[in-house]
Design a protein around this motif. Structure first.
Motif, mmCIF file in Angstrom:
data_model
loop_
_atom_site.group_PDB
_atom_site.id
_atom_site.type_symbol
_atom_site.label_atom_id
_atom_site.label_comp_id
_atom_site.label_asym_id
_atom_site.label_seq_id
_atom_site.Cartn_x
_atom_site.Cartn_y
_atom_site.Cartn_z
ATOM 1 N N LEU A 120 0.828 -1.205 0.000
ATOM 2 C CA LEU A 120 0.000 0.000 0.000
ATOM 3 C C LEU A 120 0.865 1.259 0.000
ATOM 4 N N LEU A 121 1.997 1.224 0.732
ATOM 5 C CA LEU A 121 2.896 2.376 0.785
ATOM 6 C C LEU A 121 3.595 2.611 -0.547
ATOM 7 N N GLY A 122 3.935 1.523 -1.228
ATOM 8 C CA GLY A 122 4.666 1.632 -2.483
ATOM 9 C C GLY A 122 6.163 1.695 -2.309
ATOM 10 N N SER A 123 6.629 2.212 -1.179
ATOM 11 C CA SER A 123 8.052 2.265 -0.851
ATOM 12 C C SER A 123 8.171 2.357 0.667
ATOM 13 N N ALA A 124 9.376 2.176 1.181
ATOM 14 C CA ALA A 124 9.564 2.139 2.630
ATOM 15 C C ALA A 124 10.226 3.409 3.166
ATOM 16 N N TYR A 125 11.369 3.782 2.634
ATOM 17 C CA TYR A 125 12.130 4.901 3.194
ATOM 18 C C TYR A 125 11.366 6.216 3.067
ATOM 19 N N GLY A 126 11.373 6.944 4.167
ATOM 20 C CA GLY A 126 10.683 8.227 4.208
ATOM 21 C C GLY A 126 9.195 8.129 4.452
ATOM 22 N N ARG A 127 8.655 6.920 4.577
ATOM 23 C CA ARG A 127 7.228 6.752 4.814
ATOM 24 C C ARG A 127 6.975 6.591 6.306
ATOM 25 N N ARG A 128 5.761 6.931 6.717
ATOM 26 C CA ARG A 128 5.409 6.916 8.150
ATOM 27 C C ARG A 128 4.148 6.087 8.357
ATOM 28 N N VAL A 129 4.190 5.191 9.336
ATOM 29 C CA VAL A 129 3.054 4.336 9.679
ATOM 30 C C VAL A 129 2.723 4.505 11.156
ATOM 31 N N LEU A 130 1.439 4.607 11.436
ATOM 32 C CA LEU A 130 0.953 4.686 12.821
ATOM 33 C C LEU A 130 0.197 3.413 13.151
ATOM 34 N N LEU A 131 0.589 2.744 14.218
ATOM 35 C CA LEU A 131 -0.115 1.567 14.706
ATOM 36 C C LEU A 131 -1.055 1.977 15.833
ATOM 37 N N LEU A 132 -2.327 1.602 15.726
ATOM 38 C CA LEU A 132 -3.277 1.764 16.823
ATOM 39 C C LEU A 132 -3.404 0.406 17.492
ATOM 40 N N VAL A 133 -2.920 0.290 18.722
ATOM 41 C CA VAL A 133 -2.680 -1.010 19.337
ATOM 42 C C VAL A 133 -3.565 -1.225 20.551
ATOM 43 N N GLY A 134 -4.338 -2.326 20.517
ATOM 44 C CA GLY A 134 -5.137 -2.740 21.664
ATOM 45 C C GLY A 134 -4.460 -3.862 22.426
ATOM 46 N N SER A 135 -5.221 -4.499 23.308
ATOM 47 C CA SER A 135 -4.634 -5.463 24.239
ATOM 48 C C SER A 135 -4.553 -6.883 23.691
ATOM 49 N N GLY A 136 -5.228 -7.188 22.589
ATOM 50 C CA GLY A 136 -5.314 -8.568 22.118
ATOM 51 C C GLY A 136 -4.199 -8.956 21.165
ATOM 52 N N ASP A 137 -4.367 -10.150 20.575
ATOM 53 C CA ASP A 137 -3.376 -10.654 19.634
ATOM 54 C C ASP A 137 -3.295 -9.795 18.382
ATOM 55 N N ASN A 138 -4.389 -9.131 18.007
ATOM 56 C CA ASN A 138 -4.315 -8.241 16.845
ATOM 57 C C ASN A 138 -3.326 -7.114 17.087
ATOM 58 N N GLY A 139 -3.302 -6.610 18.324
ATOM 59 C CA GLY A 139 -2.317 -5.605 18.679
ATOM 60 C C GLY A 139 -0.913 -6.156 18.589
ATOM 61 N N GLY A 140 -0.730 -7.423 19.011
ATOM 62 C CA GLY A 140 0.573 -8.071 18.884
ATOM 63 C C GLY A 140 0.987 -8.221 17.431
ATOM 64 N N ASP A 141 0.052 -8.634 16.580
ATOM 65 C CA ASP A 141 0.343 -8.733 15.143
ATOM 66 C C ASP A 141 0.799 -7.382 14.596
ATOM 67 N N ALA A 142 0.103 -6.309 15.002
ATOM 68 C CA ALA A 142 0.442 -4.969 14.520
ATOM 69 C C ALA A 142 1.841 -4.563 14.980
ATOM 70 N N LEU A 143 2.178 -4.861 16.244
ATOM 71 C CA LEU A 143 3.494 -4.484 16.772
ATOM 72 C C LEU A 143 4.619 -5.241 16.071
#
Length: 459
Positions: free
Chosen positions: A41-64
């Motif tokens: 989705l980003l198309g490239s890595a360097y210079g790009r910024r991602v924000l993780l919204l993290v909860g308490s479950g395994d989905n939060g672990g996957d995101a981290l």
């Protein structure tokens, strides 16, 4: 076939697999799949910024863990922790890779990752999650497994929820990925295979190879009567176009012959447009109701008296009063189904899966509930979801074509469940081909059905 499993089926399969894998291996597989989807989705890595919204479950672990992979690729990754308890290993991995923990969106990210609530969460979002999402409104969003806040096992969205551009799910599809309105909130769904051993599912979606396998094909020694004869009782002096469109769907080449029974003036118009169509006689299936007006009740009674499979659409639905033969297919839209079940239309639109199943059980036959993702339900609770189609298909007369197409498949020998689900799939595929990204009319769909069939893989 794309199968949609329930939360408890997924958890049971994961438990079996975890017994055979090193600790954390399953989450690592999920995290790498998620990270690569974000990179796409980003198309490239360097210079790009991602924000993780993290909860308490395994989905939060996957995101981290996915955030750690992204950070090692050069992405600036921030994690906004929305719970006092988050996955310790995932948080440590993110920090070791150079990711940061934040308490707000410090700079506008290029992508947001929703790891707030997992598949075991209740519908709805807490106020702090809603506030965080509001800060990044308009930023492309990737949901982990399912958009937080939707009902995973029903496809319902009874409370506040995330609306994703992309959803990355693991192991199998869930009902929320196929059934609206939750499916709409998923955006594009990307499946990461985890190697789960899963049971048969009650909700599924046909794929091209399934349609190719089910589609009746004429044998080398075929003749028209062996291929099946479908009869159409549709249209009226007030709505002659319904007859023309129903016949167009039926005469797309998928059965051997089409008969039309109706008012003489309408029959003349049908034969003028479709010279291959003949008059009254023996049939293997009926299509009844579209544009039938005041005569729809009598036409329905005549069709049912023949004792052959019958597609009941539009005006004829108002004359359905009780259980029908199991070979019947009812094809209502949400408003028609609401009237048949004595509820309001918004109730059907909010909970289509439950209402389609209720209608199939009530009338003891297959019910096809039209919609963005059409549902085909059986009395025993099985459901197939149609994912083909285009928004341009929301046009007058498209349902008439669908009814004729399903009738032809019934006459050709498919069961009511297969005819309805294969017909719906082909109808949507033909519409997408006919539209080509732009507008269409119902007749275009009928004319493109043969092209949709030719595009199927070899069975």
């Amino acid at each position: 076939m794309r199968h949609a499993h329930t939360v408890w089926q997924v958890r049971a399969a994961e438990a079996v697999l975890l017994d055979r894998l090193p600790e954390g291996a399953l989450m690592q597989r999920a995290a790498y799949g998620l990270a690569h989807a974000v990179l796409d989705l980003l198309g490239s890595a360097y210079g790009r910024r991602v924000l993780l919204l993290v909860g308490s479950g395994d989905n939060g672990g996957d995101a981290l863990y996915a955030g750690a992979v992204l950070a090692r690729r050069g992405v600036a990754v921030d994690a906004w922790l929305l719970s006092d308890r988050v996955h310790d290993g995932g948080l440590a991995a993110l920090r070791a890779a150079g990711g940061r923990v934040v308490t707000e969106a410090r700079a506008r990210p290029d992508v947001v990752v929703d790891g707030i609530v997992g598949i075991g969460g209740r519908p709805g979002l807490r106020p702090d999650a809603e506030a965080a999402l509001e800060q990044v409104r308009g930023v492309p969003l990737v949901a982990v497994d399912v958009p937080s806040g939707v009902d995973v096992d029903t496809g319902e969205t009874p409370a506040s929820h995330v609306v994703a551009d992309v959803t990355v799910t693991f192991g199998t599809h869930k009902v929320a990925h196929l059934v609206d309105p939750a499916a709409y909130a998923c955006g594009s769904v990307h499946l990461v295979d985890l190697g789960l051993d899963l049971p048969a599912a009650d909700v599924e979606a046909l794929q091209p190879v399934d349609v190719a396998r089910l589609l009746p094909r004429p044998p080398a020694d075929a003749q028209k009567y062996v291929r099946g004869v479908v009869g159409v009782r549709a249209g009226s002096a007030q709505y002659p176009g319904a007859a023309l469109l129903s016949v167009a769907g039926a005469s797309s080449g998928l059965c051997g012959m089409v008969r039309y029974v109706g008012e003489p003036a309408v029959a003349d118009r049908v034969r003028s447009a479709h010279p291959e169509v003949v008059g009254e006689g023996r049939v293997q299936a009926w299509v009844v109701g579209s544009g039938g007006g005041s005569s729809a009740g009598a036409e329905l009674a005549a069709a049912l008296a023949d004792g052959v499979p019958t597609v009941v659409d539009a005006d004829a639905l108002a004359h359905v009063t009780g259980p029908l033969p199991e070979t019947t297919v009812l094809t209502p839209h949400a408003g028609e189904l609401a009237r048949m079940l004595g509820v309001e239309r918004p109730e059907v639109e909010a909970t289509p899966l439950a209402h389609a199943r209720r209608a199939a059980a009530t009338y003891r036959c297959v019910v096809l509930l039209k919609g963005r993702h059409t549902l085909v339900a059986t009395p025993d609770g099985r459901v197939r979801v149609t994912e083909t189609g285009t928004p341009w298909l929301a046009t007058a007369g498209a349902g008439d074509v669908l009814g004729g197409l399903i009738g032809a498949l019934l006459a050709a020998g498919l069961s009511s469940y297969d005819a309805a689900s294969v017909g719906s799939w082909l109808h949507g595929a033909a519409a997408a081909l006919a539209a080509g990204g732009g507008p269409l009319v119902a007749g275009d769909v009928a004319h493109t059905i043969p092209e949709a069939v030719r595009g199927l893989p070899r069975p």
